[in-house]
Design an enzyme around this catalytic site. Structure first.
Site, PDB file in Angstrom:
ATOM      1  CB  ALA A 125      -0.657  -0.044   1.343  1.00  0.00           C
ATOM      2  CE  LYS A 173       8.389  -7.441   4.314  1.00  0.00           C
ATOM      3  NZ  LYS A 173       7.804  -6.311   5.194  1.00  0.00           N
ATOM      4  CG  ASN A 181      13.190  -1.516   2.276  1.00  0.00           C
ATOM      5  OD1 ASN A 181      13.145  -2.797   1.412  1.00  0.00           O
ATOM      6  ND2 ASN A 181      12.073  -1.237   2.975  1.00  0.00           N
ATOM      7  CG  ASN A 191      10.584  -2.414  -4.679  1.00  0.00           C
ATOM      8  OD1 ASN A 191      11.042  -1.533  -4.478  1.00  0.00           O
ATOM      9  ND2 ASN A 191       9.676  -3.338  -4.068  1.00  0.00           N
ATOM     10  CD  GLU A 254       9.603   1.034   8.524  1.00  0.00           C
ATOM     11  OE1 GLU A 254       8.995   0.611   9.349  1.00  0.00           O
ATOM     12  OE2 GLU A 254       9.947   0.518   7.411  1.00  0.00           O
TER      13      GLU A 254
END
Ligand code: KPL
Length: 300
Positions: A125, A173, A181, A191, A254
């Site tokens: 999303a 993950k 990332n 990506n 992040e």
């Protein structure tokens, strides 16, 4: 299995993934935590759905689902401390590692703390505007207790699958995010562009180093990390990674909880990580530049 028609859920962090979960759970009338006013969102999936999320007032909750960025976990939860005695379970649904341990330590100091659960999702999303979220790709969400428990599991949030090996899933993950990332942030590309000749050698080299780092630290990783990363980049070719989305929106990324977490653990264990270190350095420089991005893919 979920049977709780009366399950009460509040979401902390109504960004892209938080809004998507609110959409999935809309029949349960999820609330929004950490806000004084109801929050309005539009979810675009085939057609547009309006969501109004009333503010959680601190009353009893089965699940408080935290969808903030990893770095915002404690700052967002600390003001809610007076209400946490009314929360049965907290579920962290975020990328990265390190925040789970820090939160568990903080919860251990609270007089009556919820049980900590952690979740990982392959749903896609992104935010088209501050109040509008696009559901970009269907995926699965798995959840398990952060600390193993012999107690029976509670009813889980709808559509979420309970798994015994959640820590392993988080590390898998983490390994994928540690390649896709930072590279998509560095090259400001979607990506799939990482698989083109211009970037593929760097992607392969980084897969090799991340895999060796995980092996040296004795962390679980996908059986074939390179093949897995290629598969994920193909499946999400037109996506902007969450890190790139943050970068373009001038939000903190992040990466401290992805590459940063790996680098700090590697350093403590004298594991050499030259590529990831160089990448971290480059990203610090690159973050100061003005964002730009590939033109959108046709039809999106
Ligand atoms: O989890 C992701 C992210 O963007 O954070 C991947 C798997 C890289 C998909 O974009």
């Amino acid at each position: 299995m979920y049977t709780g028609a009366m399950m009460t859920i509040a979401i902390l962090g109504a960004g892209a993934i938080g809004t998507l979960m609110a959409y999935h759970w809309r029949q349960l009338h999820p609330m929004i935590a950490g806000a004084d006013q109801p929050v309005m969102r539009q979810l675009q999936h085939q057609r547009s759905t309006s969501l109004t999320l009333p503010a959680w007032q601190g009353h009893e909750l089965d699940w408080l689902v935290v969808c903030t960025k990893a770095s915002a976990t404690l700052p967002a939860l600390q003001p809610l401390a007076p209400h946490l005695a009314n929360v049965k379970h907290i579920a962290l649904l975020q990328n990265g590692m390190g925040q789970q341990h820090a939160l568990q330590q903080w919860l251990d100091q609270q007089p009556k703390a919820p049980q900590l659960w952690v979740a990982s999702t392959t749903e896609g999303a992104y935010r088209r505007s501050p109040s509008e979220v696009v559901y970009a790709g269907q995926g699965d969400t798995v959840i398990g207790p952060w600390r193993s428990t012999s107690e029976p599991w509670p009813p889980l949030p709808p559509r979420w699958q309970g798994v015994e090996d959640i820590q392993q899933r988080l590390f898998h993950k983490l390994a994928i995010n540690a390649v896709i990332n930072p590279l998509t942030a560095l090259h400001r590309c979607r990506n799939g562009k990482l698989l083109t000749p211009a970037h593929r050698p760097q992607l392969l080299a980084l897969c090799g180093e991340v895999s060796a780092t995980f092996a040296a630290l004795q962390w679980p990783q996908p059986a074939e990390l390179t093949a897995t990363v290629i598969k994920v980049a193909e499946a999400t070719a037109y996506n902007q990674s969450s890190t790139l989305q943050d970068l373009l929106a001038n939000r903190p990324t992040e990466l401290d909880y992805i590459t940063g977490f790996i680098l700090s653990q590697a350093q403590q264990n004298s594991v050499s990580t030259p590529l990831q270190q160089a990448l971290a350095q480059q990203l610090k420089l690159k973050l100061k530049l003005k964002p730009s991005i590939d033109p959108p893919a046709p039809g999106r």
